[in-house]
Design a protein around this motif. Structure first.
Motif, PDB file in Angstrom:
ATOM      1  N   VAL A   1      -1.403  -3.764  13.212  1.00 36.80           N
ATOM      2  CA  VAL A   1      -2.700  -3.113  13.331  1.00 36.80           C
ATOM      3  C   VAL A   1      -3.218  -2.872  11.916  1.00 36.80           C
ATOM      4  CG1 VAL A   1      -4.006  -1.143  14.207  1.00 36.80           C
ATOM      5  CG2 VAL A   1      -2.012  -1.980  15.483  1.00 36.80           C
ATOM      6  N   THR A   2      -4.314  -3.519  11.561  1.00 39.77           N
ATOM      7  CA  THR A   2      -4.883  -3.301  10.234  1.00 39.77           C
ATOM      8  C   THR A   2      -5.890  -2.154  10.292  1.00 39.77           C
ATOM      9  OG1 THR A   2      -6.764  -4.816  10.447  1.00 39.77           O
ATOM     10  CG2 THR A   2      -4.640  -5.779   9.798  1.00 39.77           C
ATOM     11  N   GLY A   3      -6.024  -1.459   9.165  1.00 38.19           N
ATOM     12  CA  GLY A   3      -6.948  -0.328   9.108  1.00 38.19           C
ATOM     13  C   GLY A   3      -6.361   0.967   9.649  1.00 38.19           C
TER      14      GLY A   3
ATOM     15  N   ASN B   1      -7.078  -6.493  14.344  1.00 42.80           N
ATOM     16  CA  ASN B   1      -7.712  -6.326  13.032  1.00 42.80           C
ATOM     17  C   ASN B   1      -8.850  -5.310  13.106  1.00 42.80           C
ATOM     18  OD1 ASN B   1      -8.146  -7.012  10.223  1.00 42.80           O
ATOM     19  ND2 ASN B   1     -10.053  -7.923  10.931  1.00 42.80           N
ATOM     20  N   LEU B   2      -8.560  -4.091  12.649  1.00 42.19           N
ATOM     21  CA  LEU B   2      -9.554  -3.015  12.628  1.00 42.19           C
ATOM     22  C   LEU B   2      -9.964  -2.661  11.201  1.00 42.19           C
ATOM     23  CD1 LEU B   2      -7.919  -0.752  15.370  1.00 42.19           C
ATOM     24  CD2 LEU B   2      -9.814  -2.359  15.655  1.00 42.19           C
ATOM     25  N   ALA B   3      -9.365  -3.332  10.218  1.00 39.77           N
ATOM     26  CA  ALA B   3      -9.709  -3.093   8.811  1.00 39.77           C
ATOM     27  C   ALA B   3     -11.013  -3.807   8.490  1.00 39.77           C
ATOM     28  CB  ALA B   3      -8.594  -3.608   7.900  1.00 39.77           C
ATOM     29  N   ALA B   4     -11.876  -3.133   7.743  1.00 42.38           N
ATOM     30  CA  ALA B   4     -13.141  -3.739   7.318  1.00 42.38           C
ATOM     31  C   ALA B   4     -13.795  -2.830   6.296  1.00 42.38           C
ATOM     32  CB  ALA B   4     -14.086  -3.928   8.506  1.00 42.38           C
ATOM     33  N   GLN B   5     -14.663  -3.415   5.490  1.00 47.25           N
ATOM     34  CA  GLN B   5     -15.559  -2.579   4.696  1.00 47.25           C
ATOM     35  C   GLN B   5     -16.658  -2.126   5.640  1.00 47.25           C
ATOM     36  OE1 GLN B   5     -15.558  -1.273   1.413  1.00 47.25           O
ATOM     37  NE2 GLN B   5     -17.105  -0.119   2.528  1.00 47.25           N
TER      38      GLN B   5
ATOM     39  N   PHE C   1       4.356   1.201   7.576  1.00 45.48           N
ATOM     40  CA  PHE C   1       3.011   1.066   7.001  1.00 45.48           C
ATOM     41  C   PHE C   1       3.077   0.386   5.647  1.00 45.48           C
ATOM     42  CE2 PHE C   1      -0.185   2.642   4.020  1.00 45.48           C
ATOM     43  CZ  PHE C   1      -1.355   2.277   4.667  1.00 45.48           C
ATOM     44  N   MET C   2       2.060  -0.424   5.358  1.00 42.21           N
ATOM     45  CA  MET C   2       1.960  -1.054   4.045  1.00 42.21           C
ATOM     46  C   MET C   2       0.529  -0.936   3.518  1.00 42.21           C
ATOM     47  SD  MET C   2       2.582  -5.037   2.817  1.00 42.21           S
ATOM     48  CE  MET C   2       4.372  -5.001   2.955  1.00 42.21           C
ATOM     49  N   GLN C   3       0.390  -0.484   2.281  1.00 40.13           N
ATOM     50  CA  GLN C   3      -0.908  -0.543   1.616  1.00 40.13           C
ATOM     51  C   GLN C   3      -1.123  -1.976   1.133  1.00 40.13           C
ATOM     52  OE1 GLN C   3      -1.367   1.711  -2.006  1.00 40.13           O
ATOM     53  NE2 GLN C   3      -3.605   1.593  -1.955  1.00 40.13           N
ATOM     54  N   LEU C   4      -2.192  -2.592   1.612  1.00 40.77           N
ATOM     55  CA  LEU C   4      -2.431  -3.997   1.284  1.00 40.77           C
ATOM     56  C   LEU C   4      -3.896  -4.339   1.535  1.00 40.77           C
ATOM     57  CD1 LEU C   4      -0.931  -6.653   0.480  1.00 40.77           C
ATOM     58  CD2 LEU C   4      -0.762  -7.155   2.927  1.00 40.77           C
ATOM     59  N   GLN C   5      -4.478  -5.130   0.663  1.00 36.21           N
ATOM     60  CA  GLN C   5      -5.836  -5.638   0.855  1.00 36.21           C
ATOM     61  C   GLN C   5      -5.781  -6.943   1.638  1.00 36.21           C
ATOM     62  OE1 GLN C   5      -6.976  -5.755  -3.386  1.00 36.21           O
ATOM     63  NE2 GLN C   5      -8.641  -4.357  -2.839  1.00 36.21           N
ATOM     64  N   LEU C   6      -6.697  -7.113   2.585  1.00 43.04           N
ATOM     65  CA  LEU C   6      -6.738  -8.354   3.349  1.00 43.04           C
ATOM     66  C   LEU C   6      -7.038  -9.557   2.457  1.00 43.04           C
ATOM     67  CD1 LEU C   6      -8.685  -7.377   6.610  1.00 43.04           C
ATOM     68  CD2 LEU C   6      -6.224  -7.377   6.205  1.00 43.04           C
TER      69      LEU C   6
ATOM     70  N   GLY D   1       1.521  -1.020  10.376  1.00 46.86           N
ATOM     71  CA  GLY D   1       0.171  -0.658   9.989  1.00 46.86           C
ATOM     72  C   GLY D   1      -0.142  -1.156   8.593  1.00 46.86           C
ATOM     73  N   LEU D   2      -1.416  -1.441   8.371  1.00 49.55           N
ATOM     74  CA  LEU D   2      -1.837  -1.965   7.072  1.00 49.55           C
ATOM     75  C   LEU D   2      -3.192  -1.367   6.730  1.00 49.55           C
ATOM     76  CD1 LEU D   2      -1.745  -5.760   6.175  1.00 49.55           C
ATOM     77  CD2 LEU D   2      -3.804  -4.438   5.788  1.00 49.55           C
ATOM     78  N   ASP D   3      -3.381  -1.008   5.461  1.00 43.66           N
ATOM     79  CA  ASP D   3      -4.672  -0.484   5.018  1.00 43.66           C
ATOM     80  C   ASP D   3      -4.762  -0.596   3.506  1.00 43.66           C
ATOM     81  OD1 ASP D   3      -6.943   1.514   4.447  1.00 43.66           O
ATOM     82  OD2 ASP D   3      -6.795   1.637   6.628  1.00 43.66           O
ATOM     83  N   SER D   4      -5.955  -0.872   2.989  1.00 38.78           N
ATOM     84  CA  SER D   4      -6.133  -0.940   1.531  1.00 38.78           C
ATOM     85  C   SER D   4      -6.262   0.446   0.913  1.00 38.78           C
ATOM     86  CB  SER D   4      -7.376  -1.766   1.189  1.00 38.78           C
ATOM     87  OG  SER D   4      -8.554  -1.082   1.590  1.00 38.78           O
ATOM     88  N   ILE D   5      -6.619   1.446   1.746  1.00 39.54           N
ATOM     89  CA  ILE D   5      -6.881   2.827   1.281  1.00 39.54           C
ATOM     90  C   ILE D   5      -7.898   2.808   0.134  1.00 39.54           C
ATOM     91  CG2 ILE D   5      -5.848   5.098   0.842  1.00 39.54           C
ATOM     92  CD1 ILE D   5      -3.150   4.017   1.539  1.00 39.54           C
ATOM     93  N   ASN D   6      -9.012   2.112   0.348  1.00 40.32           N
ATOM     94  CA  ASN D   6     -10.043   2.096  -0.695  1.00 40.32           C
ATOM     95  C   ASN D   6     -10.794   3.428  -0.731  1.00 40.32           C
ATOM     96  OD1 ASN D   6     -12.157   2.115   1.224  1.00 40.32           O
ATOM     97  ND2 ASN D   6     -12.325  -0.103   1.248  1.00 40.32           N
ATOM     98  N   ASP D   7     -11.631   3.600  -1.744  1.00 44.24           N
ATOM     99  CA  ASP D   7     -12.298   4.889  -1.943  1.00 44.24           C
ATOM    100  C   ASP D   7     -13.747   4.888  -1.453  1.00 44.24           C
ATOM    101  OD1 ASP D   7     -13.442   3.273  -3.844  1.00 44.24           O
ATOM    102  OD2 ASP D   7     -12.951   4.548  -5.568  1.00 44.24           O
TER     103      ASP D   7
END
Length: 350
Positions: free
Chosen positions: A5-7, A97-101, A72-77, A29-35
């Motif tokens: 599950v991304t994001g 895939n739920l990660a997105a800008q 969980f892993m911090q990672l950019q797609l 889980g995966l997320d870039s944790i951007n600001d």
């Protein structure tokens, strides 16, 4: 199943991961944790799912202290090499895939972030699925793809070729890319067009959070289009119920699909697009009243014209999701905001 599950430091991703874990599935889980918004809220969600902030390091799998089947892993797609390595090591049964800008208005200021995350990143997800035998892919689209369409309620059979923000255009591109991979490689690709999701742990750039914050801070809120906006506000529990049902019931090809009279929501390939919303449009001022009732405060308002990229109204036709997944959203905005305000009081100590 073992599900990526991304994001999962994000709003919908956090709840989706927890729901899947509670059902007994193994989740990475995966997320870039951007600001893009306050990272403290993102780390707060991770902490709630047993991932300690101090343990998070880019490209490293972290074991949850709360769920034995969650890492969980911090990672950019956009990081294709690292993403490919993760897929090769973990051998996923399904990907959501739920990660997105996110954000419509921000796409006017920082368009390249949307191409990097939403187009290049999604391409990397598709390729990683293809080369690692993942056939079950679900992904977040958005109600914003309806753009200039004024026919209500929005149906997945409607034409969506007139987006009015780059964010919407990237989400439409995800649907097209997914169909291509469904057709070429037999991947079961299901897209979900979300309609104005809100609730505890919600995004701070969204109106429900901004209104709640203003109620307790005594601030004035900006009410665009002079309050004549209408939104299909959908409570987070209702959204996640639909997402999880889609993950666990991957789509199939539509045997009745015809290229002579093509249905845009399905295909001769295993591809399906669903709306996922409350199917009950609410005027912005009525929603603000629900926030005020829950907070016990009258909020000061500044009425302004509509903003570039915004649509006047959203309203989801979810009949096919109800039919296929026995999905029935049930949370009223009054009840949803009562729970949201209660969470906000506790998390922010107000």
């Amino acid at each position: 199943m073992k599900i990526l599950v991304t994001g999962t430091a994000g709003f919908v991703g956090f709840y989706t991961a927890v729901k899947l874990l509670e059902l007994g599935h193994e989740v990475v889980g995966l997320d870039s944790i951007n600001d893009y918004y306050d990272v403290n809220l993102k780390f707060g969600r991770l902490a709630e799912s047993g991932i300690a902030r101090d343990d998070v390091a880019y490209g490293e799998l972290v074991q949850s202290a709360k769920y034995s089947k969650y890492c969980f892993m911090q990672l950019q797609l956009e990081d294709k090499a690292m993403l490919d390595s993760l897929f090769a090591d973990e051998r996923f049964d399904a990907v959501c895939n739920l990660a997105a800008q996110a954000g419509v208005r921000y796409s006017l200021q920082n368009p390249h972030a949307y191409i990097d995350s939403n187009v290049v990143g999604f391409m990397n997800i598709l390729e990683a699925c293809r080369h690692n035998g993942v056939k079950n892919l679900s992904f977040a689209s958005s109600s914003s793809v309806y753009g200039l369409n004024e026919t209500m309620p929005f149906s997945t059979s409607h034409n969506v070729d007139h987006p009015i923000s780059l964010y919407a255009a990237t989400k439409k591109s995800n649907e097209l890319m997914a169909h291509t991979y469904a057709h070429l490689y037999g991947m079961q690709c299901t897209g979900l067009r979300f309609f104005t999701v809100y609730g505890p742990w919600g995004r701070p750039d969204m109106a429900p959070f901004l209104f709640t914050k203003a109620a307790f801070a005594g601030d004035t809120i900006k009410v665009f289009n002079h309050g004549k906006m209408k939104r299909d506000f959908t409570y987070i529990d209702d959204i996640v119920e639909g997402v999880v049902r889609v993950i666990l019931n991957p789509c199939a090809a539509n045997p009745e699909w015809s290229g002579a009279n093509p249905d845009s929501s399905s295909s001769s390939a295993p591809y399906k697009i669903y709306n996922i919303g409350n199917s009950n449009t609410v005027e912005l001022l009525e929603f603000i009243e629900a926030v005020e009732a829950a907070a016990g405060v009258e909020i000061q308002k500044e009425f302004l014209p509509i903003q570039p990229g915004d649509v006047v109204a959203t309203y989801a036709d979810v009949s096919d999701l109800e039919r296929d997944m026995d999905y029935a959203p049930s949370t009223t905005v009054q009840e949803g905001m009562r729970r949201t305000v209660a969470w906000y009081r506790e998390f922010y100590g107000v």
